[in-house]
Design a protein around this motif. Structure first.
Motif, short mmCIF file in Angstrom:
data_model
loop_
_atom_site.label_atom_id
_atom_site.label_comp_id
_atom_site.label_asym_id
_atom_site.label_seq_id
_atom_site.Cartn_x
_atom_site.Cartn_y
_atom_site.Cartn_z
N PHE A 94 50.85 54.62 33.55
CA PHE A 94 49.27 54.16 33.40
C PHE A 94 48.77 54.27 34.54
CE2 PHE A 94 52.12 52.13 30.07
CZ PHE A 94 51.46 52.31 28.90
N ASN A 96 47.04 51.45 36.35
CA ASN A 96 47.04 50.46 37.20
C ASN A 96 48.44 50.32 37.80
OD1 ASN A 96 46.79 48.24 38.95
ND2 ASN A 96 45.78 47.16 37.37
N PRO A 97 48.61 50.87 38.96
CA PRO A 97 50.00 50.89 39.81
C PRO A 97 50.55 49.59 39.92
CG PRO A 97 48.41 51.61 41.32
CD PRO A 97 47.56 51.43 40.10
N ASP A 98 49.65 48.44 39.81
CA ASP A 98 50.11 47.11 40.21
C ASP A 98 50.51 46.32 38.84
OD1 ASP A 98 50.31 46.02 42.60
OD2 ASP A 98 48.06 46.01 42.85
N ALA A 99 50.33 46.78 37.69
CA ALA A 99 50.66 46.13 36.50
C ALA A 99 51.74 46.98 35.82
CB ALA A 99 49.53 46.32 35.50
N GLN A 100 52.44 47.73 36.30
CA GLN A 100 53.55 48.53 35.47
C GLN A 100 54.96 48.36 36.33
OE1 GLN A 100 52.64 52.61 34.97
NE2 GLN A 100 51.17 52.67 36.30
N LEU A 101 54.91 48.03 37.32
CA LEU A 101 56.29 47.74 38.18
C LEU A 101 56.68 46.24 37.82
CD1 LEU A 101 55.49 49.37 41.40
CD2 LEU A 101 56.34 50.24 39.20
N VAL A 102 57.97 46.02 37.56
CA VAL A 102 58.25 44.61 37.07
C VAL A 102 59.38 43.94 37.70
CG1 VAL A 102 58.32 45.07 34.39
CG2 VAL A 102 60.06 45.82 35.36
N ALA A 103 60.32 44.86 38.67
CA ALA A 103 61.13 44.21 39.61
C ALA A 103 60.65 43.94 40.87
CB ALA A 103 62.42 45.05 39.60
N PRO A 145 57.80 46.16 45.51
CA PRO A 145 56.66 46.95 45.49
C PRO A 145 55.32 46.75 45.95
CG PRO A 145 57.95 46.30 43.53
CD PRO A 145 58.62 45.70 44.59
N HIS A 146 55.18 45.16 46.36
CA HIS A 146 53.84 45.00 46.80
C HIS A 146 53.62 45.29 48.06
CE1 HIS A 146 55.95 41.17 48.59
NE2 HIS A 146 54.79 41.42 49.33
N THR B 175 61.83 36.55 37.67
CA THR B 175 61.51 38.00 38.72
C THR B 175 60.16 38.41 38.41
OG1 THR B 175 63.69 38.89 37.60
CG2 THR B 175 62.40 40.60 38.64
N ILE B 176 59.44 38.33 37.32
CA ILE B 176 58.07 38.65 37.14
C ILE B 176 57.26 37.78 37.99
CG2 ILE B 176 56.22 38.96 35.62
CD1 ILE B 176 58.20 40.04 33.73
N ARG B 179 57.45 38.75 41.31
CA ARG B 179 56.93 40.04 41.65
C ARG B 179 55.33 40.04 41.86
NH1 ARG B 179 54.00 43.37 42.20
NH2 ARG B 179 53.35 45.50 41.21
N PHE B 180 54.80 38.94 41.01
CA PHE B 180 53.25 39.05 41.02
C PHE B 180 52.79 37.98 41.96
CE2 PHE B 180 54.14 41.61 37.31
CZ PHE B 180 53.08 42.57 37.36
N ARG B 231 46.26 41.68 33.35
CA ARG B 231 47.31 42.31 33.79
C ARG B 231 48.61 41.98 32.87
NH1 ARG B 231 47.21 44.05 39.09
NH2 ARG B 231 45.52 42.85 39.59
N GLU B 234 48.42 44.54 30.18
CA GLU B 234 49.13 45.81 30.69
C GLU B 234 50.59 45.93 31.10
OE1 GLU B 234 44.87 46.72 32.98
OE2 GLU B 234 46.81 46.42 34.22
N LEU B 235 51.03 44.82 31.56
CA LEU B 235 52.32 44.59 31.85
C LEU B 235 53.39 44.80 30.54
CD1 LEU B 235 54.50 44.48 34.20
CD2 LEU B 235 54.78 41.92 33.78
N ALA B 238 53.42 48.28 29.59
CA ALA B 238 54.40 49.15 30.33
C ALA B 238 55.70 48.90 30.03
CB ALA B 238 53.90 49.00 31.63
N ARG B 242 58.87 51.54 28.52
CA ARG B 242 60.02 51.77 29.16
C ARG B 242 61.26 51.14 28.23
NH1 ARG B 242 58.63 50.32 34.91
NH2 ARG B 242 60.87 50.76 35.46
#
Ligand SMILES: Nc1ncnc2c1ncn2[C@@H]1O[C@H](COP(=O)(O)OP(=O)(O)OP(=O)(O)O)[C@@H](O)[C@H]1O
Ligand SMILES: [Mg+2]
Lengths: 290, 283
Positions: A94, A96-103, A145-146, B175-176, B179-180, B231, B234-235, B238, B242
């Protein structure tokens, strides 16, 4: 499973209406029929709101058609039993690179998709190593990731998708939020996947230079496919594209203007190298042409 | 404005790698031992019991080779509340705390009734607070966030099978969140800067400035929340793309190994808790 001539993904008369079914909603796709073949590199362009993202989400069953069908390797995306197969065949990156990494750690994010597929642990390791190698992010595997740049995050996102070993990679404006360097790295990775791994690429983009690199360009307008062909043929139709609010690559624009001055100059040039070469051929010995 | 720059460096659980024995424990066993010790702290009402626990915890800190001041760093901001609490406990008699013990009145005036029991309560609860703080700090300083979430997930996995307890979901939420948090901090920083550049004033002085500051923050929180919701949507896409379909049938990249050390560590924690709770300490 599919013979070489069979498309990997096939859309047949797909209509998609957002909002109340039956009532009046937004009709984002109005009868789209398309086929994507193994090993192709397809670019999809079109003005804002023309339905590109909606189309992309149909390719891996994130959205289902209101009317019509989508087939992935012979599976109809309407069948929930095949969603896992469909989504591991067609991977999606997608914008937005920030909205698709979960870990919270890069390598675990890359493992997320294969983990969901239930890949055994030894193979999981191998896949994560391979995917991080392909996107050239091995050195960052234990980073959170951040702390990565936008381009690096997007490459991790690609790694996370290709670790599922998909046959098709769909990129929905995956380079839109990146700086030029980040975009170059991501494009290079995508090219590599297409050339070396034979992965089918479907890239939605607003950058015409990017589209010019594809084997095939599909133009969307108001929920329909209005042009579909090799980039040279598509970008030759400068007036039509401009009427839809789309540009042609800068080089092509330049070539078109040169063509207006000197009809001997071809209007459908796609790269700077080609422009230089053509100029040398056409104007050989004519020092004062311009 | 510097205060907002700092936001970016917020980390939850600042891991300090020293490679000590405590660091190397299997997170499942570490979490279980932690829970046992927290239980012991919660139910110990005697001076001696608390003293034993305090000594044990300080011992653990030394074993972890994390500097003591890191472990105690959370104490300073909590100090005013802690002192207020102690004052109230000393000044207002609470008869139900030490049942059966004789309380001698120290002095009595109007509603103020100070007894030896109140003093004991104040000291014991302060000690408990410090012990809990040290324990949690020790846990987060010696355990990475991934170890923590994997530990939670595996520890509760049997409950998931038996009682449908959402262990996997819980771990995923943690975890999320982890992460955020930095991402939202960054976003908040951007919003605050945008508002300040348009004239919002955050730097008021005066005694009641926190009211004004809170009010000034409101217009920044609204966009932050909207951004978070977008967000989240979107998450979800995503994750679905996956192949995420819940915890069933998932495999895990990270493997947890338990050794004899882990069993010993948990045993020691249980032993300590039993000692503290079962021995009839004289005072
Ligand atoms: N979740 C939704 N609910 C309702 N309408 C939507 C939704 N998503 C998209 N639309 C509408 O569908 C149409 C097509 O949107 P889509 O996102 O597919 O366009 P796009 O070509 O990807 O545009 P862009 O270039 O801006 O990304 C637009 O009119 C849009 O407003
Ligand atoms: Mg879009």
């Amino acid at each position: 499973m599919a013979s070489p001539a069979e498309p990997i993904v096939r859309l047949e008369g797909v209509r998609h209406v957002y909002g109340p079914h039956g009532g009046k909603g937004v009709e984002a796709l109005r009868g789209v029929s398309l086929a994507f073949y193994a090993g192709e590199h397809v670019a999809i362009i079109g003005p804002n709101g023309s339905g590109k993202s909606t189309l992309a989400k149909h390719l891996n069953a994130l959205l289902l058609p209101t009317e019509g069908d989508v087939w992935v390797k012979g599976w109809n995306t309407r069948d929930p039993r095949h969603w896992r197969d469909v989504r591991s065949t067609v991977g999606m990156v997608f914008q937005n690179p920030d909205a698709q990494l979960v870990a919270t750690v890069v390598e675990e994010d890359v493992a997320f998709g294969p983990e969901n597929l239930g890949v055994p642990r030894d193979e999981l390791r191998a896949r994560v190593d391979w995917a991080l190698d392909v996107v050239d992010m091995q050195a960052y595997r234990f980073r959170p990731p951040h702390l990565l740049s936008g381009g690096q995050k997007q490459r991790v996102a690609i790694a996370g998708v290709i670790a599922m070993r998909p046959q098709v990679l769909v990129l929905d404006e995956a380079t839109a939020m990146l700086d030029p360097l980040g975009r170059r790295d991501v494009l290079r990775t995508v090219e590599h996947l297409n050339r070396e791994a034979g992965m089918t690429i479907v890239a939605i983009t607003h950058f015409m230079e990017e589209a010019a690199l594809a084997d095939r360009v599909v133009v969307m307008h108001a929920g329909q496919v209005v042009l579909d062909g090799p980039p040279r043929e598509v970008f030759r139709q400068r007036e039509r594209l401009q009427a839809w609010g789309l540009d042609v690559p800068h080089v092509t624009e330049l070539a078109a203007r040169l063509h207006a001055l000197d009809p001997a100059f071809p209007p459908d040039v796609l790269s700077i190298e080609e422009l230089v070469e053509t100029a040398c051929q056409v104007w050989a010995g004519q020092e004062k042409a311009l | 404005m510097d205060e907002f720059e700092l936001l970016r460096y917020v980390t939850v659980g600042q891991y300090i790698p020293t490679g000590s024995l405590i660091h190397r424990l299997d997170p499942r066993f570490k979490l279980a031992a932690f829970a046992v010790l927290v239980g012991a702290v919660t139910f110990t009402g005697s001076y001696l019991g608390n003293a034993v626990l305090l000594v044990l915890i300080v011992g653990l800190v030394f074993l972890s080779r994390v500097p003591l001041r890191y472990v105690l760093s959370g104490l300073r901001p909590a100090l005013p509340v802690l002192l207020l609490l102690a004052a109230l406990q000393i000044l207002l008699y609470t008869p139900d705390f030490t049942r059966g013990t004789n309380c001698t009145t120290l002095f009595q005036f109007w509603i103020i009734h100070s007894t030896t029991c109140g003093v004991k309560l104040a000291i014991v609860s302060a000690a408990r607070f410090v012990e809990l703080l040290m324990l949690t700090s020790l846990l987060t300083l010696t355990t990475t966030t991934t170890e923590l979430t994997h530990g939670i997930e595996r520890l509760f996995a049997p409950l998931q099978q038996r009682f449908n307890f959402p262990a996997h979901e819980l771990a995923l939420i943690v975890t999320i969140t982890l992460r955020f948090v930095p991402t939202f901090a960054e976003e908040l920083e951007r919003i605050v800067k945008a508002q300040v550049s348009r004239g919002a004033d955050l730097g008021q002085r005066g005694r009641l400035r926190f009211i004004q500051q809170t009010r000034a923050l409101l217009p920044m929180l609204v966009p932050l929340f909207l951004g978070a919701l977008r967000r989240a949507e979107e998450l979800i896409l995503a994750m679905e793309a996956r192949c995420y379909m819940g915890g069933k049938g998932r495999t895990r990249l990270i493997e947890l190994h338990s050794t004899r050390q882990d069993v010993v560590a948990l045993f020691v924690a249980v032993l300590a808790a039993a000692t503290v709770l079962l021995v009839p300490w004289p005072w």
